[in-house]
Design a protein around this motif. Structure first.
Motif, PDB file in Angstrom:
ATOM      1  N   ALA A 173      -9.141 -11.225   7.252  1.00  0.00           N
ATOM      2  CA  ALA A 173      -9.435 -11.771   5.921  1.00  0.00           C
ATOM      3  C   ALA A 173      -9.518 -10.656   4.881  1.00  0.00           C
ATOM      4  CB  ALA A 173     -10.744 -12.556   5.960  1.00  0.00           C
ATOM      5  N   ALA A 174     -10.185  -9.568   5.225  1.00  0.00           N
ATOM      6  CA  ALA A 174     -10.365  -8.466   4.270  1.00  0.00           C
ATOM      7  C   ALA A 174      -9.053  -7.761   3.970  1.00  0.00           C
ATOM      8  CB  ALA A 174     -11.382  -7.476   4.819  1.00  0.00           C
ATOM      9  N   LEU A 175      -8.203  -7.606   4.972  1.00  0.00           N
ATOM     10  CA  LEU A 175      -6.929  -6.922   4.750  1.00  0.00           C
ATOM     11  C   LEU A 175      -5.977  -7.801   3.945  1.00  0.00           C
ATOM     12  CD1 LEU A 175      -5.616  -4.219   5.434  1.00  0.00           C
ATOM     13  CD2 LEU A 175      -4.647  -5.269   7.492  1.00  0.00           C
ATOM     14  N   ALA A 176      -5.970  -9.096   4.246  1.00  0.00           N
ATOM     15  CA  ALA A 176      -5.097 -10.022   3.514  1.00  0.00           C
ATOM     16  C   ALA A 176      -5.480 -10.099   2.041  1.00  0.00           C
ATOM     17  CB  ALA A 176      -5.147 -11.403   4.153  1.00  0.00           C
ATOM     18  N   SER A 177      -6.776 -10.009   1.742  1.00  0.00           N
ATOM     19  CA  SER A 177      -7.251 -10.088   0.357  1.00  0.00           C
ATOM     20  C   SER A 177      -7.293  -8.715  -0.319  1.00  0.00           C
ATOM     21  CB  SER A 177      -8.649 -10.717   0.321  1.00  0.00           C
ATOM     22  OG  SER A 177      -9.584  -9.906   1.016  1.00  0.00           O
ATOM     23  N   LYS A 178      -6.937  -7.689   0.434  1.00  0.00           N
ATOM     24  CA  LYS A 178      -6.915  -6.311  -0.044  1.00  0.00           C
ATOM     25  C   LYS A 178      -8.302  -5.788  -0.425  1.00  0.00           C
ATOM     26  CE  LYS A 178      -2.108  -6.514  -1.667  1.00  0.00           C
ATOM     27  NZ  LYS A 178      -1.164  -6.219  -2.778  1.00  0.00           N
ATOM     28  N   ASP A 179      -9.313  -6.346   0.241  1.00  0.00           N
ATOM     29  CA  ASP A 179     -10.664  -5.818   0.053  1.00  0.00           C
ATOM     30  C   ASP A 179     -10.843  -4.512   0.809  1.00  0.00           C
ATOM     31  OD1 ASP A 179     -11.501  -7.884  -1.582  1.00  0.00           O
ATOM     32  OD2 ASP A 179     -12.185  -9.121   0.094  1.00  0.00           O
ATOM     33  N   ILE A 180      -9.967  -4.263   1.753  1.00  0.00           N
ATOM     34  CA  ILE A 180      -9.914  -2.982   2.459  1.00  0.00           C
ATOM     35  C   ILE A 180      -8.483  -2.465   2.358  1.00  0.00           C
ATOM     36  CG2 ILE A 180     -11.800  -3.463   4.067  1.00  0.00           C
ATOM     37  CD1 ILE A 180      -9.694  -4.266   6.148  1.00  0.00           C
ATOM     38  N   ASP A 181      -8.326  -1.177   2.650  1.00  0.00           N
ATOM     39  CA  ASP A 181      -6.992  -0.575   2.537  1.00  0.00           C
ATOM     40  C   ASP A 181      -6.216  -0.609   3.845  1.00  0.00           C
ATOM     41  OD1 ASP A 181      -7.293   0.423  -0.228  1.00  0.00           O
ATOM     42  OD2 ASP A 181      -8.846   1.702   0.653  1.00  0.00           O
ATOM     43  N   ALA A 182      -6.932  -0.546   4.967  1.00  0.00           N
ATOM     44  CA  ALA A 182      -6.248  -0.461   6.256  1.00  0.00           C
ATOM     45  C   ALA A 182      -7.196  -0.910   7.360  1.00  0.00           C
ATOM     46  CB  ALA A 182      -5.775   0.969   6.513  1.00  0.00           C
ATOM     47  N   ALA A 183      -6.651  -1.086   8.554  1.00  0.00           N
ATOM     48  CA  ALA A 183      -7.476  -1.514   9.686  1.00  0.00           C
ATOM     49  C   ALA A 183      -6.813  -1.126  10.993  1.00  0.00           C
ATOM     50  CB  ALA A 183      -7.695  -3.020   9.644  1.00  0.00           C
ATOM     51  N   PHE A 184      -7.650  -0.821  11.985  1.00  0.00           N
ATOM     52  CA  PHE A 184      -7.174  -0.598  13.348  1.00  0.00           C
ATOM     53  C   PHE A 184      -7.402  -1.877  14.154  1.00  0.00           C
ATOM     54  CE2 PHE A 184      -7.954   3.861  12.121  1.00  0.00           C
ATOM     55  CZ  PHE A 184      -6.792   4.465  12.607  1.00  0.00           C
ATOM     56  N   SER A 196       0.835  -1.196   0.000  1.00  0.00           N
ATOM     57  CA  SER A 196       0.000   0.000   0.000  1.00  0.00           C
ATOM     58  C   SER A 196       0.873   1.250   0.000  1.00  0.00           C
ATOM     59  CB  SER A 196      -0.892   0.009   1.246  1.00  0.00           C
ATOM     60  OG  SER A 196      -1.544   1.243   1.405  1.00  0.00           O
ATOM     61  N   ASN A 197       0.321   2.341  -0.526  1.00  0.00           N
ATOM     62  CA  ASN A 197       1.042   3.609  -0.494  1.00  0.00           C
ATOM     63  C   ASN A 197       0.640   4.452   0.728  1.00  0.00           C
ATOM     64  OD1 ASN A 197      -1.527   4.356  -1.225  1.00  0.00           O
ATOM     65  ND2 ASN A 197      -0.932   5.428  -3.106  1.00  0.00           N
ATOM     66  N   ILE A 198      -0.087   3.834   1.640  1.00  0.00           N
ATOM     67  CA  ILE A 198      -0.440   4.512   2.905  1.00  0.00           C
ATOM     68  C   ILE A 198       0.766   4.424   3.840  1.00  0.00           C
ATOM     69  CG2 ILE A 198      -1.960   4.496   4.924  1.00  0.00           C
ATOM     70  CD1 ILE A 198      -4.099   3.205   3.157  1.00  0.00           C
ATOM     71  N   ARG A 199       1.264   5.574   4.232  1.00  0.00           N
ATOM     72  CA  ARG A 199       2.450   5.614   5.089  1.00  0.00           C
ATOM     73  C   ARG A 199       2.187   6.245   6.447  1.00  0.00           C
ATOM     74  NH1 ARG A 199       3.553   2.553   1.814  1.00  0.00           N
ATOM     75  NH2 ARG A 199       5.235   2.544   0.258  1.00  0.00           N
ATOM     76  N   LYS A 200       1.116   7.008   6.537  1.00  0.00           N
ATOM     77  CA  LYS A 200       0.814   7.713   7.791  1.00  0.00           C
ATOM     78  C   LYS A 200      -0.696   7.882   7.927  1.00  0.00           C
ATOM     79  CE  LYS A 200       1.712  12.246   5.623  1.00  0.00           C
ATOM     80  NZ  LYS A 200       1.946  11.724   4.271  1.00  0.00           N
ATOM     81  N   ILE A 201      -1.121   8.327   9.103  1.00  0.00           N
ATOM     82  CA  ILE A 201      -2.548   8.471   9.396  1.00  0.00           C
ATOM     83  C   ILE A 201      -3.247   9.352   8.366  1.00  0.00           C
ATOM     84  CG2 ILE A 201      -4.246   9.254  11.089  1.00  0.00           C
ATOM     85  CD1 ILE A 201      -2.748   6.821  12.038  1.00  0.00           C
ATOM     86  N   GLU A 202      -2.613  10.450   7.984  1.00  0.00           N
ATOM     87  CA  GLU A 202      -3.230  11.386   7.044  1.00  0.00           C
ATOM     88  C   GLU A 202      -3.556  10.745   5.695  1.00  0.00           C
ATOM     89  OE1 GLU A 202      -0.998  13.792  10.051  1.00  0.00           O
ATOM     90  OE2 GLU A 202      -0.646  11.941   8.909  1.00  0.00           O
ATOM     91  N   LYS A 205     -10.014   9.200  18.144  1.00  0.00           N
ATOM     92  CA  LYS A 205      -9.136  10.180  18.786  1.00  0.00           C
ATOM     93  C   LYS A 205      -7.836  10.344  17.990  1.00  0.00           C
ATOM     94  CE  LYS A 205      -8.848   9.969  23.325  1.00  0.00           C
ATOM     95  NZ  LYS A 205      -8.708   9.373  24.684  1.00  0.00           N
ATOM     96  N   ILE A 206      -7.334   9.246  17.461  1.00  0.00           N
ATOM     97  CA  ILE A 206      -6.108   9.289  16.655  1.00  0.00           C
ATOM     98  C   ILE A 206      -6.363  10.060  15.360  1.00  0.00           C
ATOM     99  CG2 ILE A 206      -4.489   7.878  15.323  1.00  0.00           C
ATOM    100  CD1 ILE A 206      -5.014   5.666  17.501  1.00  0.00           C
ATOM    101  N   LEU A 207      -7.468   9.758  14.723  1.00  0.00           N
ATOM    102  CA  LEU A 207      -7.810  10.466  13.480  1.00  0.00           C
ATOM    103  C   LEU A 207      -7.922  11.964  13.730  1.00  0.00           C
ATOM    104  CD1 LEU A 207     -10.552   8.074  12.043  1.00  0.00           C
ATOM    105  CD2 LEU A 207      -8.241   8.403  11.135  1.00  0.00           C
ATOM    106  N   GLN A 208      -8.606  12.347  14.799  1.00  0.00           N
ATOM    107  CA  GLN A 208      -8.794  13.757  15.119  1.00  0.00           C
ATOM    108  C   GLN A 208      -7.456  14.458  15.326  1.00  0.00           C
ATOM    109  OE1 GLN A 208     -10.319  14.998  19.053  1.00  0.00           O
ATOM    110  NE2 GLN A 208     -11.921  16.134  17.971  1.00  0.00           N
ATOM    111  N   ALA A 209      -6.529  13.760  15.973  1.00  0.00           N
ATOM    112  CA  ALA A 209      -5.216  14.345  16.226  1.00  0.00           C
ATOM    113  C   ALA A 209      -4.441  14.595  14.934  1.00  0.00           C
ATOM    114  CB  ALA A 209      -4.409  13.446  17.159  1.00  0.00           C
ATOM    115  N   HIS A 210      -4.863  13.921  13.870  1.00  0.00           N
ATOM    116  CA  HIS A 210      -4.192  14.077  12.579  1.00  0.00           C
ATOM    117  C   HIS A 210      -5.087  14.773  11.548  1.00  0.00           C
ATOM    118  CE1 HIS A 210      -1.708  11.007  14.545  1.00  0.00           C
ATOM    119  NE2 HIS A 210      -0.738  11.424  13.753  1.00  0.00           N
ATOM    120  N   GLY A 211      -6.070  15.509  12.035  1.00  0.00           N
ATOM    121  CA  GLY A 211      -6.891  16.333  11.157  1.00  0.00           C
ATOM    122  C   GLY A 211      -7.964  15.604  10.387  1.00  0.00           C
ATOM    123  N   LEU A 212      -8.347  14.394  10.827  1.00  0.00           N
ATOM    124  CA  LEU A 212      -9.357  13.622  10.122  1.00  0.00           C
ATOM    125  C   LEU A 212     -10.524  13.262  11.044  1.00  0.00           C
ATOM    126  CD1 LEU A 212      -7.085  11.065   8.197  1.00  0.00           C
ATOM    127  CD2 LEU A 212      -8.136  13.143   7.271  1.00  0.00           C
TER     128      LEU A 212
END
Length: 358
Positions: free
Chosen positions: A185-196, A134-140, A161-168
């Motif tokens: 399962a969704a992250l391994a198959s790349k059906d989603i981009d990220a997960a907490f 993924s090209n996601i490197r940071k919260i933003e 709270k984490i999102l808010q601290a990063h302007g989202l």
């Protein structure tokens, strides 16, 4: 036979039957129903990472009542996490439960009669994992992306709270509500981009199927998650002596879980939940066991719950004010600490996050 004699005979039979019924009723075991707002790999009835998980895997409650044949302990692990625990309390199906801060506050706000008895799983970190390559490197970078989290859990509130601290905000993301298994399962198959999440994501990254790009470890400690043992008020009022023994058992589990000499054995015990030991080792790396497994209801813990209550309403997770007056009940914990000689075993922290002098 005269009518009066028949009446007396009938009365005697009723009396004897009543005595048998009363005796049978008296011998019926009291079942202590204990819930856990998580479940192990492949639905194993275990969990990891908390002193409550130690109490289950090490059978601390069962041992506490081993010489009481009329008292039984039954554990229930919930795939639906904290919200499912609230349903259990609402239906009087649970007497005690391990539960995270947000769902416990939601339960309080909706009128569930519970008491917070001791901390367990306090100050747990949260992780953000992204799909491999993924090209996601940071919260933003999460803006506009599909991001999984489990709504209504303490991880949900921490993520906001984490999102808010990063302007989202949540609205800046495409939030997908998934439990741990679904997230993996969704992250391994790349059906989603990220997960907490936490250990499930660490494990996925260790297998090379995702990358961890952020953790609350080393960041603002108020971004972490808290949890504790919650008791049903009616049960506590009806059985104060049994409640004390339940708390004693959880405190003993917390003590053993906080001893650094037990670290290897502790990870091995938690491995019953199916989480690999190297993942558990990473989850606790650079953290003192006593810091993560403290049962204390100190000023830091109370201040965090109060902050979570305010934030929950601010974010629209709770519709009404949460009154925490009288909810924290440290009496049983304090009794345990005194009875077990543990008054100075754990370090209390102030609301500012700094250690409080003895």
């Amino acid at each position: 036979m005269k009518l009066t004699n028949i009446s007396r005979l009938a009365a005697g039979v009723v009396f004897v039957l009543g005595m048998f019924a009363a005796s049978a009723h008296a011998e019926e075991p009291l079942v202590i129903h204990v819930g856990y707002a998580a479940i192990g790999v492949d639905n194993r009835p275990y969990s990891e990472g908390t002193s409550a998980a130690t109490a289950r895997a090490g059978e601390y409650l069962e041992k506490e009542f081993a010489n009481d044949p009329n008292i039984k302990v039954e554990w229930t692990f919930f795939k639906g996490a904290g919200p499912a625990v609230n349903e259990g309390f609402a239906n009087n199906q649970l007497d005690f439960a391990y539960q995270g801060d947000l769902p416990a506050l939601i339960g309080r706000a909706t009128g569930l009669k519970t008491k917070y008895l001791l901390a367990s799983g306090a100050r747990k970190p949260l992780y953000l994992a992204v799909a491999k390559d993924s090209n996601i490197r940071k919260i933003e970078d999460l803006k506009g992306r599909k991001v999984a989290l489990q709504r209504g859990t303490n991880g949900h509130l921490a993520a906001i709270k984490i999102l808010q601290a990063h302007g989202l905000t949540e609205r800046d993301l495409q939030v997908i509500n998934l439990d741990s298994a679904g997230t993996v399962a969704a992250l391994a198959s790349k059906d989603i981009d990220a997960a907490f999440g936490d250990t499930d994501l660490i494990n996925l990254a260790a297998k090379g199927s995702a990358d961890i790009v952020y953790t609350t470890k080393g960041d603002d400690p108020r971004f972490g998650r808290n949890a504790g043992i919650i008791g049903r008020e009616a049960f506590i009022d009806a059985h104060p002596d049994i409640t004390q023994r339940v708390v004693d058992a959880f405190v003993k589990a917390a003590q053993w879980s906080s001893d650094e000499s037990n670290r290897s054995a502790l990870l091995e015990l938690w491995h019953k939940a199916g989480t690999p030991i190297p993942v558990l080792d990473e989850f606790f790396r650079n953290d003192k066991l006593a810091y993560r497994n403290s049962p204390l209801i100190d000023d830091l813990l109370v201040s965090l719950y109060k902050e979570q209550a305010v934030k929950s309403k601010e974010y629209g997770l709770i519709r009404r004010e949460v009154d925490l007056n009288g909810w924290f009940e440290p009496k049983y914990l304090n009794n345990s600490l005194e009875r077990l000689g543990l008054q100075k075993f754990w370090q209390p922290y102030g609301a500012d996050g700094k250690p409080v002098a003895s």
